[in-house]
Design an enzyme around this catalytic site. Structure first.
Site, PDB file in Angstrom:
ATOM      1  N   ASN A   1       0.890  -1.330   0.064  1.00  9.10           N
ATOM      2  CA  ASN A   1      -0.024   0.165   0.068  1.00  9.10           C
ATOM      3  C   ASN A   1       0.932   1.342  -0.048  1.00  9.10           C
ATOM      4  O   ASN A   1       0.777   2.142   0.792  1.00  9.10           O
ATOM      5  CB  ASN A   1      -0.919  -0.101   1.238  1.00  9.10           C
ATOM      6  CG  ASN A   1      -0.428  -0.211   2.662  1.00  9.10           C
ATOM      7  OD1 ASN A   1       0.782  -0.667   2.691  1.00  9.10           O
ATOM      8  ND2 ASN A   1      -1.194   0.247   3.421  1.00  9.10           N
TER       9      ASN A   1
ATOM     10  N   ASP B   1       3.987  -5.534  11.739  1.00  9.59           N
ATOM     11  CA  ASP B   1       2.980  -4.812  11.173  1.00  9.59           C
ATOM     12  C   ASP B   1       3.566  -3.268  11.215  1.00  9.59           C
ATOM     13  O   ASP B   1       2.773  -2.375  11.636  1.00  9.59           O
ATOM     14  CB  ASP B   1       1.652  -4.912  11.755  1.00  9.59           C
ATOM     15  CG  ASP B   1       0.370  -4.159  10.758  1.00  9.59           C
ATOM     16  OD1 ASP B   1       0.990  -3.921   9.612  1.00  9.59           O
ATOM     17  OD2 ASP B   1      -0.469  -4.199  11.128  1.00  9.59           O
TER      18      ASP B   1
END
Length: 425
Positions: free
Chosen positions: A90, A300
């Protein structure tokens, strides 16, 4: 660098632990019984394991380099003992084309960190049209994902699973139903009620976790579930594995060390997606790690600027974690819940296996690639001392016991803790 001898160091992998005198010459492990070298470190209090691999990071490059870039992200990785990462797609543009994939790989070439781009499942992460998996694989992706959002159309996801499996490309799913989330910013529960903010219902994660496993099982193909955070998802994945579903999964240290109580302070540095949940969920995540349901521990790593994180209500979700992940996980080692061999499996070996990447071993003839830690070193997380551009460290202010003090990657010492006192002989 000249030859280096790591004398009397403890070496650990998933199979066990042994003592060695690791001699590194020309970047290669020349012997595990070395005697002399240009530089000799007394490592009697240190432990070496193969370089860690974080299979879920956001390097924000290209497009959002004010948050992080590949160079600073790799610097943060090395400070955490991480020598390889899977970088989520992303970015801007998204990693849905060979040019962006090659850009990421090329920019990371001299960092010492193996950066493997994750390609997009759908073009622009929009969920409307599948990407050209063949061209992405040829460019160098290690997996595909629309991480940051789900593939909302189930049939499109099923088709992606089949296409990826035919090309031996792992699929990583961000399990979230956006209609259930409906603007929620923290876990839907007592803290959200107390603060009067919209909550993120656990049904969002559980529903898509179940969907992905049903789709994968019906097609007879693998699926990897990202950042598991709920009791329900752990239970379903455990059951699915017992039924022969080809499912693997990951979690992050904050999900087994923290709960939603952290956001009571209205500090957006404790906001991430999926959110911190309840004590019951935290215990379930821990149980999933201990019984093998959860395959690996990731971060993450999601950098944002202090300005973005200043407003609790409007801040983007995400926390940074590559420099603290091993230290946080060593908490379980000190509590007697995990062995160092378990940690090597969860943080180094299993992620590479899931992505079908080359093994990294501490063995004669192998290129030196290792995380060297002092498991008893006490330190406090100071965001201002971290190597990331960002400061949204979820473990800020916490004292840990144990951390990486040296990282050797691509045969060279790429990181040494400035505050740690190494003993040279």
């Amino acid at each position: 660098m000249g030859s280096v001898l790591l004398k009397n160091i403890t070496v650990t992998d998933s199979k066990g632990t042994f003592k060695a005198d690791i001699l590194i010459e020309n970047g290669i492990i020349a012997s595990l019984e070395g005697k002399n070298a240009d530089i000799i470190y007394d490592c009697s209090s240190l432990t070496a394991m193969a370089g860690l691999f974080d299979m879920h990071v956001h390097l924000r490059d290209p497009g959002f380099t004010h948050k992080e870039d590949i160079l600073t992200g790799c610097s943060a990785a090395l400070a955490g003992g991480v020598t390889g990462v899977a970088a989520m797609p992303n970015t801007k543009p998204a990693a849905d084309n060979p040019e962006t994939v090659r850009y990421i790989i090329d920019k990371a070439k001299n960092t010492g960190v193996k950066v493997y781009p994750v390609g997009s499942i759908t073009k622009g992460l929009q969920g409307r049209e599948l990407c050209d998996f063949d061209s992405l694989k040829e460019a160098g992706i290690c997996a595909v994902s629309d991480d940051g959002r789900p593939v909302e159309n189930a049939e499109m996801m099923r088709e992606a699973l089949v296409m990826a499996a035919e090309r031996n490309i792992p699929v990583i799913s961000h399990c979230e139903d956006l209609s259930i989330i409906n603007g929620g910013i923290i876990n839907k529960g007592d803290v959200a009620l107390k603060l009067g903010v919209p909550g993120m219902d656990r049904a969002s994660e559980d529903y898509i976790t179940a969907r992905e496993m049903i789709l994968a099982h019906s097609a007879g193909v693998p699926i990897h579930i990202a950042h598991v955070s709920t009791k329900g998802s752990v239970a379903m994945i455990r059951f699915a594995k017992s039924m022969g579903v080809k499912v693997t999964c990951e979690t992050c240290p904050h999900y087994f060390l923290m709960t939603e109580e952290k956001v009571s302070s209205m500090d957006a540095d404790y906001r991430m997606n999926p959110p911190l949940r309840t004590e019951e969920d935290r215990k379930a995540i821990l149980e999933g790690i201990l019984d093998g349901t959860i395959d690996c521990i990731v971060t993450d790593h999601a950098p944002h600027t202090p300005e973005e994180k200043a407003d609790f209500y409007r801040a983007p979700n995400g926390v940074i974690g590559m420099e603290t992940s091993l230290a946080a996980t060593l908490t379980l080692y000190h509590e007697g819940k995990l062995t160092l061999s378990d940690i090597a499996r969860l943080m180094s070996e299993r992620p590479r296996e899931i992505l079908s990447l080359p093994k990294v071993k501490i063995a004669v003839g192998e290129k030196a690639d290792m995380c060297i830690m002092d498991t008893e070193y006490k330190w406090t997380v100071d965001p201002c001392k971290l190597h990331s551009k960002a400061r949204n460290a979820v473990f800020k202010g916490m004292e840990f016991t144990g951390k990486p003090v040296m990282t050797i990657a691509e045969g060279e010492i790429r990181y040494k803790d400035e505050d740690y006192k190494f003993t040279q002989i």
